[in-house]
Design a protein around this motif. Structure first.
Motif: not given
Length: 107
Positions: A56-77
Motif C-alpha cells: 500500500v502506498p504511504e505518505s512521505t511526511s508526517m504532515l501529509q499522513r495527518f492530513t490524509s487521516w483527517l480528510t479520509g483521503r489516503r495515497p493511492e494509484f
C-alpha cells in the motif's frame, strides 16, 4: 471465483498479468485502499499457484499522513499500469500488507 479471460496483443512482452486492488473501510467508514499487487499469469496448461505480495502506498511526511487521516483521503494509484509495470515505483514509498495466494487452471 472463476474468471474466464481471453488475451490478444501485438506485443506479448510482460503480459498477461493480473493486477489486484483491495479496498475496505477505515475507522471513520471511508472506503480506502488496503493494498495492491500484481502477478504474471502462467502460459503452460495445468494447475498453478502464485503468491502475490500486497503493498500500500504511504505518505512521505508526517504532515501529509495527518492530513490524509483527517480528510479520509489516503495515497493511492490512479492508473493500474503503475502496479503492473513497476516503472517509476522506485521513488514511491510503500508498506507491505502481506500476501495473497491465487490458483490458476490454465487450459
Amino acid at each position: 471465483f472463476p474468471i474466464d479471460i481471453t488475451f490478444k496483443s501485438t506485443n506479448p512482452s510482460g503480459w498477461p498479468q493480473i493486477v489486484v486492488s483491495f479496498y475496505g473501510p477505515d475507522f471513520f467508514g471511508h472506503d480506502v485502499v488496503r493494498g495492491y499487487g500484481a502477478v504474471h499469469v502462467p502460459f503452460t496448461p495445468g494447475r498453478h499457484t502464485r503468491t502475490i505480495a500486497v503493498f500500500v502506498p504511504e505518505s512521505t511526511s508526517m504532515l501529509q499522513r495527518f492530513t490524509s487521516w483527517l480528510t479520509g483521503r489516503r495515497p493511492e494509484f490512479t492508473d493500474p499500469k503503475v502496479i503492473a509495470q513497476g516503472e517509476g515505483r522506485e521513488v514511491t514509498r510503500v508498506r507491505s500488507q502481506g500476501f495473497v495466494t491465487i490458483s490458476f487452471i490454465v487450459v
